[in-house]
Write an enzyme that holds these catalytic residues in place. Structure first.
Site, PDB file in Angstrom:
ATOM      1  N   CYS A  11      31.884  39.362  35.349  1.00  0.00           N
ATOM      2  CA  CYS A  11      33.082  39.953  35.926  1.00  0.00           C
ATOM      3  C   CYS A  11      32.621  41.043  36.887  1.00  0.00           C
ATOM      4  O   CYS A  11      31.419  41.239  37.073  1.00  0.00           O
ATOM      5  CB  CYS A  11      34.055  40.456  34.868  1.00  0.00           C
ATOM      6  SG  CYS A  11      33.490  41.838  33.878  1.00  0.00           S
ATOM      7  N   CYS A  85      34.998  37.508  39.618  1.00  0.00           N
ATOM      8  CA  CYS A  85      33.970  38.063  40.510  1.00  0.00           C
ATOM      9  C   CYS A  85      34.026  37.440  41.894  1.00  0.00           C
ATOM     10  O   CYS A  85      33.326  37.872  42.796  1.00  0.00           O
ATOM     11  CB  CYS A  85      32.576  37.922  39.898  1.00  0.00           C
ATOM     12  SG  CYS A  85      31.951  36.251  39.763  1.00  0.00           S
ATOM     13  N   CYS A  89      29.631  35.721  43.112  1.00  0.00           N
ATOM     14  CA  CYS A  89      28.852  35.002  42.100  1.00  0.00           C
ATOM     15  C   CYS A  89      27.997  33.935  42.774  1.00  0.00           C
ATOM     16  O   CYS A  89      28.524  33.068  43.460  1.00  0.00           O
ATOM     17  CB  CYS A  89      29.770  34.338  41.078  1.00  0.00           C
ATOM     18  SG  CYS A  89      30.694  35.508  40.089  1.00  0.00           S
TER      19      CYS A  89
END
Length: 137
Positions: A11, A85, A89
């Site tokens: 996250c 995210c 990511c």
């Protein structure tokens, strides 16, 4: 590669959702799953409301420290579970990616964090079942 599956929770701040998810998976799978968590912009500390909410179910995350997301962490994981995210990511072909849409507990009190915690536990139990790993509790 190890025969033990590995899961990475990601996250933004690695201070709430991913910390709770990692703690639940560690608690329920014990040593049958390698568990990691990280954030694209890690906070200075784990969200105190998340710490309190997890303590209420007997899981202590008070000593956890938010960690930065690295390409190595993604590359060495079998399953990558993102929680908001976005494009930060890294993507590696051959990895299993899941995106869990969960409310962000940042800035929330424990009353708002409890339902997020409970939803995470539900999803962790479903993940374990999907992976063919019985939970210990």
């Amino acid at each position: 590669m190890s025969s033990t599956p590995s899961v990475l929770f990601v996250c933004v701040h690695n201070a709430g959702r991913s910390q709770m998810a990692a703690a639940f998976l560690t608690h329920l799978a014990t040593d049958r799953v390698e568990v990691r968590s990280a954030g694209s912009e890690p906070a200075d500390q784990v969200n105190p409301a998340a710490v309190q909410a997890m303590a209420e179910v007997g899981i202590d995350i008070s000593t956890e420290i938010p960690k930065i997301l690295t390409a190595d962490a993604v590359e060495s994981s079998d399953v990558v579970i993102t929680m908001g995210c976005g494009d930060t990511c890294p993507y590696f072909p051959g990895k299993r990616y899941l995106d869990w849409k969960l409310d962000d507990p940042a800035g929330q009190g424990v009353d708002a964090v409890r339902p997020i915690r409970d939803e995470i536990e539900h999803r962790i139990r479903a993940l374990l079942k999907d992976m063919g790993i019985p939970s210990v509790a």
